[in-house]
Design a protein around this motif. Structure first.
Motif, PDB file in Angstrom:
ATOM      1  N   VAL A   1     -10.821   0.406  -2.123  1.00 48.68           N
ATOM      2  CA  VAL A   1      -9.510  -0.210  -2.775  1.00 48.68           C
ATOM      3  C   VAL A   1      -9.201  -1.129  -1.798  1.00 48.68           C
ATOM      4  CG1 VAL A   1      -7.271   0.396  -3.106  1.00 48.68           C
ATOM      5  CG2 VAL A   1      -9.052   1.908  -4.087  1.00 48.68           C
ATOM      6  N   ARG A   2      -9.173  -0.691  -0.212  1.00 47.08           N
ATOM      7  CA  ARG A   2      -8.409  -1.701   0.683  1.00 47.08           C
ATOM      8  C   ARG A   2      -9.175  -2.807   0.436  1.00 47.08           C
ATOM      9  NH1 ARG A   2      -7.944   3.385   3.434  1.00 47.08           N
ATOM     10  NH2 ARG A   2      -5.501   3.629   3.808  1.00 47.08           N
ATOM     11  N   GLU A   3     -10.692  -3.078   0.495  1.00 45.23           N
ATOM     12  CA  GLU A   3     -11.424  -4.164   0.384  1.00 45.23           C
ATOM     13  C   GLU A   3     -11.027  -5.096  -1.115  1.00 45.23           C
ATOM     14  OE1 GLU A   3     -15.520  -3.686   0.671  1.00 45.23           O
ATOM     15  OE2 GLU A   3     -15.367  -1.975   2.140  1.00 45.23           O
ATOM     16  N   ILE A   4     -10.835  -4.380  -2.124  1.00 48.15           N
ATOM     17  CA  ILE A   4     -10.358  -5.257  -3.408  1.00 48.15           C
ATOM     18  C   ILE A   4      -9.072  -5.682  -3.044  1.00 48.15           C
ATOM     19  CG2 ILE A   4      -9.541  -4.563  -5.698  1.00 48.15           C
ATOM     20  CD1 ILE A   4     -12.133  -2.653  -5.829  1.00 48.15           C
TER      21      ILE A   4
ATOM     22  N   GLU B   1       0.752  -1.171  -0.145  1.00 48.95           N
ATOM     23  CA  GLU B   1      -0.042   0.076   0.088  1.00 48.95           C
ATOM     24  C   GLU B   1       0.782   1.322   0.165  1.00 48.95           C
ATOM     25  OE1 GLU B   1      -3.149   2.000   3.136  1.00 48.95           O
ATOM     26  OE2 GLU B   1      -3.457  -0.039   2.733  1.00 48.95           O
ATOM     27  N   SER B   2       0.538   2.287  -0.750  1.00 51.23           N
ATOM     28  CA  SER B   2       1.360   3.507  -0.891  1.00 51.23           C
ATOM     29  C   SER B   2       0.345   4.437  -1.503  1.00 51.23           C
ATOM     30  CB  SER B   2       2.364   3.369  -1.727  1.00 51.23           C
ATOM     31  OG  SER B   2       2.173   2.912  -2.995  1.00 51.23           O
ATOM     32  N   ARG B   3       0.986   5.859  -1.660  1.00 51.47           N
ATOM     33  CA  ARG B   3       0.311   6.985  -2.189  1.00 51.47           C
ATOM     34  C   ARG B   3       1.147   7.175  -3.664  1.00 51.47           C
ATOM     35  NH1 ARG B   3      -4.329   8.239   0.390  1.00 51.47           N
ATOM     36  NH2 ARG B   3      -4.618   7.446   2.282  1.00 51.47           N
TER      37      ARG B   3
ATOM     38  N   ALA C   1       1.909  10.609  -6.377  1.00 52.94           N
ATOM     39  CA  ALA C   1       2.397  12.003  -6.242  1.00 52.94           C
ATOM     40  C   ALA C   1       0.871  12.756  -6.148  1.00 52.94           C
ATOM     41  CB  ALA C   1       2.947  12.358  -7.720  1.00 52.94           C
ATOM     42  N   SER C   2      -0.148  12.208  -6.637  1.00 51.28           N
ATOM     43  CA  SER C   2      -1.372  12.966  -6.242  1.00 51.28           C
ATOM     44  C   SER C   2      -1.997  12.556  -5.031  1.00 51.28           C
ATOM     45  CB  SER C   2      -2.334  12.748  -7.329  1.00 51.28           C
ATOM     46  OG  SER C   2      -1.763  13.158  -8.418  1.00 51.28           O
ATOM     47  N   ARG C   3      -1.314  11.838  -4.059  1.00 51.10           N
ATOM     48  CA  ARG C   3      -1.866  11.371  -2.855  1.00 51.10           C
ATOM     49  C   ARG C   3      -2.982  10.338  -2.818  1.00 51.10           C
ATOM     50  NH1 ARG C   3       1.343  10.991   0.357  1.00 51.10           N
ATOM     51  NH2 ARG C   3       0.010  10.955   2.257  1.00 51.10           N
ATOM     52  N   ARG C   4      -3.103   9.713  -3.972  1.00 55.07           N
ATOM     53  CA  ARG C   4      -4.160   8.539  -4.265  1.00 55.07           C
ATOM     54  C   ARG C   4      -3.508   7.349  -3.585  1.00 55.07           C
ATOM     55  NH1 ARG C   4      -5.163   9.030 -10.590  1.00 55.07           N
ATOM     56  NH2 ARG C   4      -3.115   8.640 -10.528  1.00 55.07           N
ATOM     57  N   LEU C   5      -4.497   6.633  -2.959  1.00 53.81           N
ATOM     58  CA  LEU C   5      -4.226   5.330  -2.417  1.00 53.81           C
ATOM     59  C   LEU C   5      -3.909   4.251  -3.312  1.00 53.81           C
ATOM     60  CD1 LEU C   5      -3.893   3.403  -0.048  1.00 53.81           C
ATOM     61  CD2 LEU C   5      -6.459   3.044   0.067  1.00 53.81           C
ATOM     62  N   ILE C   6      -2.834   3.565  -3.388  1.00 53.46           N
ATOM     63  CA  ILE C   6      -2.516   2.382  -4.321  1.00 53.46           C
ATOM     64  C   ILE C   6      -2.386   1.313  -3.692  1.00 53.46           C
ATOM     65  CG2 ILE C   6      -0.767   1.931  -5.999  1.00 53.46           C
ATOM     66  CD1 ILE C   6      -0.457   4.656  -6.769  1.00 53.46           C
ATOM     67  N   ILE C   7      -2.757   0.438  -3.877  1.00 52.64           N
ATOM     68  CA  ILE C   7      -2.397  -1.104  -3.565  1.00 52.64           C
ATOM     69  C   ILE C   7      -1.853  -1.759  -4.855  1.00 52.64           C
ATOM     70  CG2 ILE C   7      -3.090  -3.329  -2.506  1.00 52.64           C
ATOM     71  CD1 ILE C   7      -5.100  -1.639  -1.107  1.00 52.64           C
ATOM     72  N   ASP C   8      -0.702  -2.302  -4.813  1.00 50.53           N
ATOM     73  CA  ASP C   8      -0.125  -3.187  -5.864  1.00 50.53           C
ATOM     74  C   ASP C   8       0.439  -4.661  -5.602  1.00 50.53           C
ATOM     75  OD1 ASP C   8       2.387  -2.491  -4.685  1.00 50.53           O
ATOM     76  OD2 ASP C   8       3.034  -0.922  -6.103  1.00 50.53           O
ATOM     77  N   PHE C   9       0.335  -5.453  -6.307  1.00 46.47           N
ATOM     78  CA  PHE C   9       0.861  -6.772  -6.457  1.00 46.47           C
ATOM     79  C   PHE C   9       1.905  -7.084  -7.303  1.00 46.47           C
ATOM     80  CE2 PHE C   9      -3.611  -6.150  -4.804  1.00 46.47           C
ATOM     81  CZ  PHE C   9      -3.614  -7.098  -3.580  1.00 46.47           C
ATOM     82  N   TYR C  10       2.950  -6.895  -7.052  1.00 47.50           N
ATOM     83  CA  TYR C  10       4.062  -6.913  -8.192  1.00 47.50           C
ATOM     84  C   TYR C  10       4.230  -8.286  -8.477  1.00 47.50           C
ATOM     85  CZ  TYR C  10       6.866  -8.971  -4.277  1.00 47.50           C
ATOM     86  OH  TYR C  10       7.091  -9.781  -3.224  1.00 47.50           O
ATOM     87  N   ASP C  11       3.829  -9.318  -7.765  1.00 40.50           N
ATOM     88  CA  ASP C  11       3.921 -10.885  -8.096  1.00 40.50           C
ATOM     89  C   ASP C  11       2.667 -11.488  -9.204  1.00 40.50           C
ATOM     90  OD1 ASP C  11       1.854 -10.893  -6.164  1.00 40.50           O
ATOM     91  OD2 ASP C  11       2.669 -12.973  -5.450  1.00 40.50           O
ATOM     92  N   ILE C  12       1.908 -10.219  -9.595  1.00 46.64           N
ATOM     93  CA  ILE C  12       0.806 -10.822 -10.529  1.00 46.64           C
ATOM     94  C   ILE C  12       1.257 -10.264 -11.886  1.00 46.64           C
ATOM     95  CG2 ILE C  12      -1.801 -10.556 -11.176  1.00 46.64           C
ATOM     96  CD1 ILE C  12      -2.120 -10.269  -8.205  1.00 46.64           C
ATOM     97  N   ASP C  13       1.196 -11.300 -13.039  1.00 47.28           N
ATOM     98  CA  ASP C  13       1.595 -11.048 -14.145  1.00 47.28           C
ATOM     99  C   ASP C  13       0.605 -10.655 -15.009  1.00 47.28           C
ATOM    100  OD1 ASP C  13       0.552 -13.359 -15.638  1.00 47.28           O
ATOM    101  OD2 ASP C  13       2.112 -14.369 -14.812  1.00 47.28           O
ATOM    102  N   SER C  14       0.845 -10.401 -16.234  1.00 45.81           N
ATOM    103  CA  SER C  14      -0.211  -9.556 -17.244  1.00 45.81           C
ATOM    104  C   SER C  14      -1.337 -10.543 -17.809  1.00 45.81           C
ATOM    105  CB  SER C  14       0.389  -8.908 -18.405  1.00 45.81           C
ATOM    106  OG  SER C  14       1.069  -9.903 -19.214  1.00 45.81           O
ATOM    107  N   LEU C  15      -0.706 -11.838 -17.704  1.00 46.46           N
ATOM    108  CA  LEU C  15      -1.913 -12.858 -18.141  1.00 46.46           C
ATOM    109  C   LEU C  15      -3.054 -12.973 -17.168  1.00 46.46           C
ATOM    110  CD1 LEU C  15       0.811 -15.423 -19.602  1.00 46.46           C
ATOM    111  CD2 LEU C  15      -0.666 -13.675 -20.705  1.00 46.46           C
ATOM    112  N   ARG C  16      -2.824 -12.616 -15.948  1.00 47.76           N
ATOM    113  CA  ARG C  16      -3.874 -12.564 -15.048  1.00 47.76           C
ATOM    114  C   ARG C  16      -4.735 -11.585 -14.808  1.00 47.76           C
ATOM    115  NH1 ARG C  16      -1.067 -14.892  -9.793  1.00 47.76           N
ATOM    116  NH2 ARG C  16      -3.520 -15.649  -9.227  1.00 47.76           N
ATOM    117  N   TYR C  17      -4.598 -10.469 -15.584  1.00 49.84           N
ATOM    118  CA  TYR C  17      -5.155  -9.259 -15.378  1.00 49.84           C
ATOM    119  C   TYR C  17      -6.727  -9.471 -15.830  1.00 49.84           C
ATOM    120  CZ  TYR C  17      -7.097  -4.408 -16.304  1.00 49.84           C
ATOM    121  OH  TYR C  17      -7.765  -3.207 -16.253  1.00 49.84           O
TER     122      TYR C  17
END
Length: 96
Positions: free
Chosen positions: A83-86, A3-5, A7-23
């Motif tokens: 976003v946190r629930e997702i 979880e991070s923010r 530059a516009s202070r929007r909350l972001i949650i990322d999953f670096y271990d998920i590849d594009s095929l699973r999008y």
């Protein structure tokens, strides 16, 4: 899951271990479970995919790029809890 923010202070949650095929699979599951409606067109570039969705006045971005993996972004401040629930759902169902 990170979880991070941005530059516009929007909350972001990322999953670096998920590849594009699973999008597509993850996005369809999230959209169905959280009853989201498209709020824009799907954009597919050479190294990114993204589309905005909404639930009432809450807008979230479901995105992917090679640096961050699968990304959930609160496009409106009111969408931060959603976003946190997702993020928790993706963590429990799709993350390694």
């Amino acid at each position: 899951m990170q979880e991070s923010r941005d530059a516009s202070r929007r909350l972001i949650i990322d999953f670096y271990d998920i590849d594009s095929l699973r999008y597509p699979t993850i996005t369809k599951s999230v959209v169905r479970l959280f009853q989201l409606e498209p709020a824009g067109e799907l954009t597919i570039g050479l190294d990114e995919m993204f589309q905005d969705y909404q639930c009432e006045r809450q807008i979230v971005g479901l995105e992917w790029d090679p640096w961050s993996g699968y990304i959930v972004v609160a496009k409106t401040e009111s969408a931060e809890d959603l976003v946190r629930e997702i993020g928790a759902f993706i963590q429990s169902r799709f993350s390694r």
